[in-house]
Write a protein that holds these residues in place. Sequence first.
Motif, PDB file in Angstrom:
ATOM      1  N   PHE A 187       0.827  -1.212   0.000  1.00  0.00           N
ATOM      2  CA  PHE A 187       0.000   0.000   0.000  1.00  0.00           C
ATOM      3  C   PHE A 187       0.855   1.252   0.000  1.00  0.00           C
ATOM      4  O   PHE A 187       0.484   2.268  -0.574  1.00  0.00           O
ATOM      5  CB  PHE A 187      -0.994  -0.013   1.166  1.00  0.00           C
ATOM      6  CG  PHE A 187      -0.360  -0.002   2.537  1.00  0.00           C
ATOM      7  CD1 PHE A 187      -0.135   1.192   3.189  1.00  0.00           C
ATOM      8  CD2 PHE A 187      -0.008  -1.187   3.172  1.00  0.00           C
ATOM      9  CE1 PHE A 187       0.424   1.210   4.449  1.00  0.00           C
ATOM     10  CE2 PHE A 187       0.556  -1.180   4.426  1.00  0.00           C
ATOM     11  CZ  PHE A 187       0.787   0.023   5.071  1.00  0.00           C
ATOM     12  N   LEU A 188       2.045   1.174   0.615  1.00  0.00           N
ATOM     13  CA  LEU A 188       2.938   2.340   0.594  1.00  0.00           C
ATOM     14  C   LEU A 188       3.515   2.566  -0.801  1.00  0.00           C
ATOM     15  O   LEU A 188       3.617   3.707  -1.256  1.00  0.00           O
ATOM     16  CB  LEU A 188       4.082   2.136   1.584  1.00  0.00           C
ATOM     17  CG  LEU A 188       4.031   2.942   2.866  1.00  0.00           C
ATOM     18  CD1 LEU A 188       5.268   2.716   3.697  1.00  0.00           C
ATOM     19  CD2 LEU A 188       3.859   4.438   2.584  1.00  0.00           C
ATOM     20  N   GLY A 237       0.535   1.702  10.364  1.00  0.00           N
ATOM     21  CA  GLY A 237      -0.284   1.458   9.183  1.00  0.00           C
ATOM     22  C   GLY A 237      -1.500   2.370   9.135  1.00  0.00           C
ATOM     23  O   GLY A 237      -1.832   2.925   8.087  1.00  0.00           O
ATOM     24  N   ILE A 269      -0.565   5.996   8.274  1.00  0.00           N
ATOM     25  CA  ILE A 269      -0.341   6.147   6.837  1.00  0.00           C
ATOM     26  C   ILE A 269      -1.679   6.230   6.122  1.00  0.00           C
ATOM     27  O   ILE A 269      -1.900   7.085   5.254  1.00  0.00           O
ATOM     28  CB  ILE A 269       0.472   4.955   6.297  1.00  0.00           C
ATOM     29  CG1 ILE A 269       1.869   4.968   6.908  1.00  0.00           C
ATOM     30  CG2 ILE A 269       0.554   4.990   4.783  1.00  0.00           C
ATOM     31  CD1 ILE A 269       2.642   3.687   6.725  1.00  0.00           C
ATOM     32  N   PHE A 314      -3.538   9.289   3.844  1.00  0.00           N
ATOM     33  CA  PHE A 314      -3.653   9.056   2.409  1.00  0.00           C
ATOM     34  C   PHE A 314      -4.599  10.047   1.736  1.00  0.00           C
ATOM     35  O   PHE A 314      -4.328  10.584   0.674  1.00  0.00           O
ATOM     36  CB  PHE A 314      -4.108   7.617   2.181  1.00  0.00           C
ATOM     37  CG  PHE A 314      -4.326   7.256   0.744  1.00  0.00           C
ATOM     38  CD1 PHE A 314      -3.384   7.605  -0.226  1.00  0.00           C
ATOM     39  CD2 PHE A 314      -5.458   6.573   0.346  1.00  0.00           C
ATOM     40  CE1 PHE A 314      -3.578   7.256  -1.554  1.00  0.00           C
ATOM     41  CE2 PHE A 314      -5.661   6.234  -0.978  1.00  0.00           C
ATOM     42  CZ  PHE A 314      -4.726   6.580  -1.927  1.00  0.00           C
ATOM     43  N   THR A 337       1.262  11.060   5.868  1.00  0.00           N
ATOM     44  CA  THR A 337       1.521   9.720   5.355  1.00  0.00           C
ATOM     45  C   THR A 337       3.012   9.418   5.291  1.00  0.00           C
ATOM     46  O   THR A 337       3.464   8.336   5.662  1.00  0.00           O
ATOM     47  CB  THR A 337       0.901   9.578   3.941  1.00  0.00           C
ATOM     48  OG1 THR A 337      -0.490   9.397   4.095  1.00  0.00           O
ATOM     49  CG2 THR A 337       1.485   8.411   3.192  1.00  0.00           C
ATOM     50  N   GLY A 352       5.308   6.496   7.113  1.00  0.00           N
ATOM     51  CA  GLY A 352       5.708   5.555   6.064  1.00  0.00           C
ATOM     52  C   GLY A 352       7.202   5.320   6.092  1.00  0.00           C
ATOM     53  O   GLY A 352       7.667   4.168   6.038  1.00  0.00           O
TER      54      GLY A 352
END
Lengths: 326, 356, 314
Positions: free
Chosen positions: A144-145, C262, C265, C269, C280, C284
Amino acid sequence: MFAYLVKRAFQAIAVMFVISVVSFAIQDNLGDPLRELVGQSVSEEVREQLREELGLNDSFFTQYLRFAWKALHGDLGTSYFFKEPALTVIFKKLPATLELVFGATFIIIGLSVPLGVYTAIKPNGLFARVVMGLSIVGISVPVFLTAIAMIYLFSVELQWLPSFGRGEVVAVFGHWETNFLTVDGWKHILLPSIALASIMLPLFVRLIRAEMMETLQSEYVKYATAKGVRPMRIYFIHALKNTLLPVITVGGVQIGTMVAYTILTETVFQWPGMGFMFLEAVNRVDTPLIVAYLIVVGFIFVVTNTIVDLIYGLVNPTINIARMGA
Amino acid sequence: MALLSVKDLTVKFAMRDQSVTALNGISFDLAKGERIGIVGESGAGKSITGFSLMKLISKPGYIDGGQILFDGQDIAQMDEPALREIRGNQMAMIFQDPMVTLNPVLTIGEQMVETLRAHRKVSREEAEQIAIVKLREVYIPSPEERLRQYPHELSGGMRQRIIIAIALLLEPKLIIADEPTTALDVTIQADIMDLMLELCTTNKVSLILITHDLGVVNQMTERTLVMYAGRIIESGRTREIINDPQHPYTQGLINALPQQTVPGQPLKQIPGSMPSLNNIPMGCAFHPRCAYATARCKTEIPSTLRFGAVEVACHEVERLKAGEARANEVGLAKAKADGPATSAESANALADTTGS
Amino acid sequence: MSAQTSTTARRSSFWQSNFVYSFRKSPVAIVSMIVFALIALAALFAPWIAPVDPYDQALFDIMDSELPPVWQTYGDPRFLFGTDPQGRDMLSAILYGTRLSLLIGVCAVAVQAFLGISIGLIAGYIGGRLDSLLMRMADIQLSFSTLMVAIIFLAVSQAIFGSDTFNKYAIFMLIVVIGVAEWPQYARTVRACVLAEKKKEYVDSARVLGFGPLRIMVRHILPNALSPIFVISTVQVANAIISEASLSFLGLGMPPSQPSLGLLISSGFDYIFSGSWWITTIPGVVLVVLVLVINLLGDWMRDVLNPRLYKGDK
């Protein structure tokens, strides 16, 4: 051959049976079909009558048999949200997901074999070191990153490629709509495919490299050199063939993993496939759709694994399929 | 002119901090059609010698010096394309374990045809015909069928025959066989050796046979090199070496043979074991295991001298000989085969001669 | 033969020194270890290091929302890494999030190791039908990817229990589901080790001496499986952290009130398109660096220890 096929088929059926029981147990516990059917404003007597008619008061076993019987006839219930048979909904979404998986597989196979072989042949070269360095970074970045980073770079900053949806699709044989026939379709599928490939590709490069390096150490490769065989023939005929055997087995397992990653990729790219649909169904507690998804995905897993096993048996001369399973 | 002339060949292995010497100044000649054996315990450097002759030592090993003159050309200086011309063509190799030598995923036919086509411009069909002829020569039944089979469908002995057939495909001048029967059943070993002897003599191929089995060397070869810790310590005609070994190590090897032991008695093994490459003793590498070692043996590496019919690298060889003679005179020593290495009496006799 | 006993004894001390030696010789391993230690310490001491408690919504000020990091224009010195749309301090959120990610990763791997090692020992030691059954199960379990199983399990439990109950137990659910789904990795390798060791004489002699199977397994066989277990564990922690992040990203993991990396992030988004990249990007980067250094350490360890790992061939 026949005995082996039968054995494999039995195993596939056993796994499908477990999946169906789990799916049914989920359906049994998740949501109230009555409420979906008639709402809240019905008296308790009518409800009880409906329960009886729908067979909801039968034993778990009877209900499961009914469920399995219907499922075998392609009836997995009707989606609460789409008001359509769940299987129909899924089959509409299936092509989008399969095309995504296809695009990613294409990238993975196309790049991992040459990169894996090259880094095994010249492990100390600059290029090989760069590839290996990038591969470990690639493994460390969640799908997803990668997807978000690509959207930020190519869609937000550079504005080269679209960030969501399938774009323009063309219908081919019936319901199947494809991305691969229009420029816009290609533009849309490019980023999601790369994102989906991003976690598998480094894994495959490393796997092929490791297996290849081990094979290059083997006696038969040394012997081929002693016979004066050309290096290219040694790499691609003697070594690669032996390398690919374990890669096929591991690769088969990874197909399953890839289906899971479609859920992530489709979520980030709003890709209208069944992974995205599944998460929506979960949020809407659309039980028939959830159950149908489980069964379809389980079926895909079982079929691909069986096919991979068969291919392995056919490619590997030391496994005699004809005699296996006897 | 010799077919093969190895001069002062040195092979090293690059380790983490330093490099270790696996072969230390090996020199020998091999005439056309001659068969020689290389013997020694495992770790002596026999196999490395075999592989270096084809420049087939894999990393971290490398040839550090010396020459390998084959037909007048120095293999040690050749690049890969030139080596490819020679490997499998003029010089063929038979590996130790036929179970792992052939590629499991390629048919026998493919592995034979590729060898021919690597060196000669022949069609696939022609190559298959040659392969069938060669398979017949090694007494393989129904060779046409074998071509389509995979290695795992054949027994070990059958596979080694096929490997011998592959070695003969291009009518090489030299075959190097690295313990070709060690991995096989005892019953098949003799068959394979007979076959190799027959093929080498009829085709006038030179043979280098690497083995630890002195019986096999006796049967197969004309000359023998005895190796210890990366050096040749004794060499000469096989008959002389077997019947009248000079170096205490060779004597020890022969005494250790089961035939040399009275039934019911333990085997007369050489005490101790082969030193590892990074830990080779100073002076004569054999001195820690040698009953005759003197102070000189611990410091000075013996040079190779002609002694009678053989060449031997031992400081004490003359003294040994003298001691033996004296012992014989006094009548203390028993049968020759017993040898001084195990006979306390002759050791005492030896001490007497040096003492006086 | 006589030299064998002395070499085995020498090898164990050699192993130790070789391990340390290659560590000192590998700059990648040293840097990775330092970075990992820093992140782990920061995560461990998050409650003392963090400027504010990111779980206490009362502390957020909506006026502080979406502030960029200090080095940007409009950056606020109170918020080193800026704030999220709720006005939450990103630095504190990241510290706590890392703590959660590491905690879940390590605990999940502990569950995996416990299950996998036990099953592997039993399968290898007892053998026969039980062994083939367990290994068949391992094959099937592996063919269904962990992430798939976890997504389905968590999605269904969320739907059945409702988000309130789910959120309360989210951390345990994550540990259990990631832990249970990956046991075959350990089981296969441990089983292979048991099969290899079982043939050796010392196991027979231990049995002859009358030691029970449990003692033989734990005291005699398991130590030989340690280096592969070590290597697998490193990689598995990295994978578990990624799995947790992916699940939380999908909204199937930690709740928004207790964000892991998670979820941070994921919550950022939506703001990428409006230019608030830091919400994000910074979590990340932390996630990637954390996973990367663990993977690099695992890679280095695999090269040094070179254990017999289970491979997919039959």
